[in-house]
Design a protein around this motif. Structure first.
Motif, mmCIF file in Angstrom:
data_model
loop_
_atom_site.group_PDB
_atom_site.id
_atom_site.type_symbol
_atom_site.label_atom_id
_atom_site.label_comp_id
_atom_site.label_asym_id
_atom_site.label_seq_id
_atom_site.Cartn_x
_atom_site.Cartn_y
_atom_site.Cartn_z
ATOM 1 N N LEU A 62 4.190 8.022 6.765
ATOM 2 C CA LEU A 62 3.846 6.885 7.035
ATOM 3 C C LEU A 62 4.894 5.638 7.024
ATOM 4 N N LEU A 63 5.862 5.491 6.168
ATOM 5 C CA LEU A 63 7.004 4.971 6.091
ATOM 6 C C LEU A 63 7.906 5.099 7.139
ATOM 7 N N GLY A 64 8.188 6.416 7.781
ATOM 8 C CA GLY A 64 9.024 6.840 8.799
ATOM 9 C C GLY A 64 8.501 6.256 10.134
ATOM 10 N N ALA A 65 7.091 6.296 10.350
ATOM 11 C CA ALA A 65 6.432 5.737 11.431
ATOM 12 C C ALA A 65 6.693 4.493 11.549
ATOM 13 N N ILE A 66 6.729 3.531 10.510
ATOM 14 C CA ILE A 66 6.980 2.157 10.765
ATOM 15 C C ILE A 66 8.543 1.785 10.700
ATOM 16 N N SER A 67 9.348 2.333 10.021
ATOM 17 C CA SER A 67 10.736 2.005 10.088
ATOM 18 C C SER A 67 11.767 2.874 10.304
ATOM 19 N N GLY A 68 11.411 4.154 10.801
ATOM 20 C CA GLY A 68 12.363 5.156 11.056
ATOM 21 C C GLY A 68 12.633 6.019 9.863
ATOM 22 N N ALA B 197 3.577 9.564 2.135
ATOM 23 C CA ALA B 197 4.011 8.400 2.185
ATOM 24 C C ALA B 197 5.403 8.273 2.968
ATOM 25 N N GLY B 198 6.012 9.500 3.028
ATOM 26 C CA GLY B 198 7.331 9.390 3.751
ATOM 27 C C GLY B 198 6.947 9.327 5.367
ATOM 28 N N ALA C 202 0.855 -1.114 0.133
ATOM 29 C CA ALA C 202 0.086 0.176 0.086
ATOM 30 C C ALA C 202 0.920 1.148 0.106
ATOM 31 N N LEU C 203 2.056 1.292 0.805
ATOM 32 C CA LEU C 203 2.798 2.330 0.746
ATOM 33 C C LEU C 203 3.674 2.626 -0.425
ATOM 34 N N LEU C 204 3.598 1.192 -1.286
ATOM 35 C CA LEU C 204 4.360 1.327 -2.510
ATOM 36 C C LEU C 204 3.312 1.908 -3.485
ATOM 37 N N SER C 205 2.200 1.612 -3.526
ATOM 38 C CA SER C 205 1.121 2.216 -4.280
ATOM 39 C C SER C 205 0.968 3.882 -4.025
ATOM 40 N N LEU D 139 12.122 13.436 2.593
ATOM 41 C CA LEU D 139 12.080 14.853 3.145
ATOM 42 C C LEU D 139 10.716 14.980 3.799
ATOM 43 N N GLY D 140 9.565 14.352 3.331
ATOM 44 C CA GLY D 140 8.327 14.400 4.136
ATOM 45 C C GLY D 140 8.533 13.805 5.695
ATOM 46 N N GLY D 141 9.424 12.690 5.618
ATOM 47 C CA GLY D 141 9.659 12.287 6.947
ATOM 48 C C GLY D 141 10.417 13.063 7.856
ATOM 49 N N TYR D 142 11.475 13.808 7.142
ATOM 50 C CA TYR D 142 12.240 14.639 8.022
ATOM 51 C C TYR D 142 11.560 16.023 8.326
#
Length: 293
Positions: A209-215, A206-207, A19-22, A48-51
């Motif tokens: 969400l991905l950061g929340a899962i794996s940093g 998406a960044g 889903a994150l890939l999508s 950049l979104g994660g940071y």
């Protein structure tokens, strides 16, 4: 029975990753669909979104629910600046030139992140509950489940908007024929900006969400390469292809990493890319264009 339960849990984790890939692939599709530009910096916009979320939530002490929209908006602002200041002046140039500009942009973003926040991985402030979630007897990470639901909602919203929203119709018209769109009174440069803003905002979300899962780390933009595989397999101009391709690749990567080993994940992913390019280069759901020279 335990083997089947384990397989189901692995598959559920794969669907969450898919889903994150999508969602990331959707950023590629939105930009390409309107401007015919393959933005290889989508992975770095995701980073950049994660940071940005980290800066707002941890650095400024804002509530995560305030930091999330600010991070998404920040990604959209970066997209608008890039389109107006870098991409638009290059209209009419060779496609490979524009492509290489996006490659350089990705490297610049990585360098800026390393200068500001350093190279060490970081954890984002928790904003998703960590209590276990069970579907029947199968365990699934709550963070992955939330990512799956959010990505599904966002992709569905975009499918609806492209069909009914006036801006979505303008995007489709511009993607089909820019000259005809101009003749119908559509502000094509404005559509270009809109596509870049929405696409980069989506990648930034998406960044988070991905950061929340794996940093988060400066190397997390590599996730964008897997998303690029998704859009090539699903179709560079197909939102449905981004959804189906992302879920399929997420499952394949999860199965590969679990049963063959993590070192085989990239091998299988990019082997799939090569096979797809050989058999159906325009993607499973992409537009098959025939040009007479």
């Amino acid at each position: 029975m335990s083997d089947w339960l384990f397989f189901i849990e692995v598959s559920l984790a794969g669907l969450g990753s898919g889903a994150l890939l999508s969602l990331t692939a959707l950023a590629f599709v939105l930009i390409y669909k309107a401007t015919q530009v393959v933005n290889l910096a989508v992975g770095e916009i995701l980073m950049l979104g994660g940071y940005l979320f980290f800066a707002f939530a941890a650095g400024m002490g804002l509530s995560p629910w305030v930091a999330i929209p600010l991070a998404v908006i920040g990604g959209g602002i970066v997209g608008g600046i890039v389109e107006r200041g870098i991409i638009r002046p290059m209209l009419g140039e060779a496609a490979i030139s524009v492509f290489m500009v996006t490659v350089g942009l990705g490297s610049v973003l990585v360098g800026l992140v390393e200068l500001i926040w350093g190279t060490d991985p970081r954890s984002l402030p928790n904003f998703i509950a960590t209590a276990p979630l069970f579907l029947g007897e199968a365990y699934v990470s709550r963070k992955i489940a939330v990512a799956f639901v959010v990505a599904g909602i966002v992709v569905t919203v975009f499918l609806v908007l492209f069909r009914f929203w006036r801006g979505g119709v303008a995007l489709r018209a511009t993607a089909t024929d820019q000259a005809a769109a101009y003749s119908c009174g559509i502000n094509v440069p404005g559509v270009f900006s809109l596509a870049w803003i929405i696409g980069c905002a989506t990648a930034a979300g998406a960044g988070v969400l991905l950061g929340a899962i794996s940093g988060i780390s400066p190397t997390m933009g590599i996730f964008g390469l897997s998303a690029l595989v998704v859009v090539i397999v699903g179709g560079l101009d197909s939102i449905l292809g981004a959804l189906v391709g992302g879920l399929a690749l997420g499952l394949i990567q999860s199965w590969t990493g679990t049963y063959l080993g993590g070192e085989y994940t990239s091998v299988v992913t990019f082997s799939l890319l090569i096979v797809a390019l050989m058999i159906r280069p325009y993607g499973l759901f992409g537009t098959h264009e025939i040009e007479r020279l």
